[in-house]
Design an enzyme around this catalytic site. Sequence first.
Site, mmCIF file in Angstrom:
data_model
loop_
_atom_site.group_PDB
_atom_site.id
_atom_site.type_symbol
_atom_site.label_atom_id
_atom_site.label_comp_id
_atom_site.label_asym_id
_atom_site.label_seq_id
_atom_site.Cartn_x
_atom_site.Cartn_y
_atom_site.Cartn_z
ATOM 1 N N ASP A 296 58.219 -40.252 -71.072
ATOM 2 C CA ASP A 296 59.600 -40.423 -71.548
ATOM 3 C C ASP A 296 60.577 -39.887 -70.504
ATOM 4 O O ASP A 296 61.527 -39.175 -70.822
ATOM 5 C CB ASP A 296 59.770 -39.723 -72.895
ATOM 6 C CG ASP A 296 61.005 -40.210 -73.663
ATOM 7 O OD1 ASP A 296 61.567 -41.264 -73.306
ATOM 8 O OD2 ASP A 296 61.410 -39.520 -74.617
ATOM 9 N N LYS B 167 63.982 -25.837 -80.903
ATOM 10 C CA LYS B 167 63.722 -27.179 -81.437
ATOM 11 C C LYS B 167 62.894 -27.048 -82.702
ATOM 12 O O LYS B 167 61.861 -26.387 -82.711
ATOM 13 C CB LYS B 167 62.945 -28.004 -80.399
ATOM 14 C CG LYS B 167 62.732 -29.469 -80.782
ATOM 15 C CD LYS B 167 61.855 -30.181 -79.744
ATOM 16 C CE LYS B 167 62.508 -31.450 -79.240
ATOM 17 N NZ LYS B 167 61.767 -32.140 -78.171
HETATM 18 P P1 ADP Z 1 64.975 -34.725 -78.290
HETATM 19 O O1 ADP Z 1 65.270 -35.715 -77.209
HETATM 20 O O2 ADP Z 1 63.673 -34.971 -78.966
HETATM 21 O O3 ADP Z 1 66.121 -34.553 -79.239
HETATM 22 P P2 ADP Z 1 64.965 -32.725 -76.166
HETATM 23 O O4 ADP Z 1 63.869 -31.747 -75.912
HETATM 24 O O5 ADP Z 1 65.137 -33.819 -75.177
HETATM 25 O O6 ADP Z 1 64.784 -33.286 -77.648
HETATM 26 O O7 ADP Z 1 66.322 -31.902 -76.256
HETATM 27 C C1 ADP Z 1 67.523 -32.512 -76.664
HETATM 28 C C2 ADP Z 1 68.673 -32.089 -75.772
HETATM 29 O O8 ADP Z 1 68.828 -30.669 -75.807
HETATM 30 C C3 ADP Z 1 68.452 -32.422 -74.306
HETATM 31 O O9 ADP Z 1 68.825 -33.732 -73.979
HETATM 32 C C4 ADP Z 1 69.329 -31.379 -73.619
HETATM 33 O O10 ADP Z 1 70.674 -31.791 -73.627
HETATM 34 C C5 ADP Z 1 69.182 -30.180 -74.539
HETATM 35 N N1 ADP Z 1 68.124 -29.271 -74.072
HETATM 36 C C6 ADP Z 1 66.806 -29.321 -74.349
HETATM 37 N N2 ADP Z 1 66.123 -28.332 -73.757
HETATM 38 C C7 ADP Z 1 67.016 -27.601 -73.066
HETATM 39 C C8 ADP Z 1 66.953 -26.404 -72.246
HETATM 40 N N3 ADP Z 1 65.799 -25.753 -72.006
HETATM 41 N N4 ADP Z 1 68.104 -25.940 -71.726
HETATM 42 C C9 ADP Z 1 69.283 -26.553 -71.963
HETATM 43 N N5 ADP Z 1 69.417 -27.667 -72.716
HETATM 44 C C10 ADP Z 1 68.308 -28.192 -73.273
#
Ligand code: ADP
Length: 355
Positions: A170, A56
Amino acid sequence: FDMFILAFLERLFRPSFRKDDFVLGKKLGEGAFGVVYKASLSNPKASSKLGDLVLKKATEYGAVEIWMNERVRRACANSCADFVYGFLERKSKGKGAEEYCLIWRFEGEDTLYDLMQSKEFPYNVETKILGDIQDLPKGLGRENRIIQTVMRQLLFALDGLHSTGIVHRDIKPQNLIFSEAARTFKIIDLGAATDLRVGINYIPKEFLLDPRYTAPEQYIMSTQTPSAPSVPVATALSPVLWQLNRPDRFDIYSLGLIFLQMAFPALRTDSSLIQFNRQLKRVNYDLQAWRRTVEPRAAPDLRKGFEILDLDDGIGWELLSSMIRYKARRRVSAKAALAHPYFNREGLGLSVMQN
Ligand code: ADP
Ligand code: MG
């Protein structure tokens, strides 16, 4: 004191990375404050050890998210996605804002949101938890057992966070990832989380929250609470504030809405959830009153929710009603919910292994 030494040693021996060490794959998500990619290490030997990753790139809130993930890894690692590393990427030349990078293990393809979109839900979750199973007859009782197992997993993860002093703020299906390795749901996206024991991220940033799943109280602490603890000095004070305001119950309300969506196929779309929120507000957040207004003329996929929750003398409906309440202090805690008689019956086989 030992804890500090351990934390220090852990930091010293943990591998550290730079952005150039990663190869980015497909984009998994994009919000106002960051972009999320599937990723892997470019060094093949290191990559085979760590497996698929998630990277991220976050703006200013990345600092808080790194802090929260570090804390979770030490205090309640099973509640959230496995955090690998977080760092501040040096600003590229020019005036670009500072950028943080956060790395997790890739837990799997599906969030609870993805799984709930399928017509197969909740059977698609059962397959994930148990692996390939023989085809037992489908029916309300079996669906209830699956939903019960998911609820137990989610409450277990949430109780871990709350016992650590963290309120997520959230909780929604998009932020609950199914971990293929652990065969359980884990919480992700700690960008809006707040640690009340230490006072980190205490100032409410309501624009970070998702209005579809937020509890009626906008601020998790009463606005009459004396000035926000912004420095670690507040540690001694915050347990008292915690008892007074029950900030953790904010997440419980959101989880109650997810419980509702799992039980009621008719409430799984965004628009139907928004309509539900409006209806509930109109009856002053009295779930029983909402039921009285909609049940008499309910279509089958709404009625089905009531039928599932009415099993075993309405024990599911009782739990749901104790989560979706207007006043935070009247909502059940995650720990108390886990002890609710709704969970007395056997869930899916593997669910007992998670503790
Ligand atoms: P944001 O909502 O701020 O874009 P998130 O941390 O919720 O960021 O991540 C976005 C998407 O990425 C999640 O909804 C999920 O689909 C995927 N994701 C995030 N972290 C993981 C992880 N550790 N393993 C697999 N998929 C993930
Ligand atoms: Mg998210």
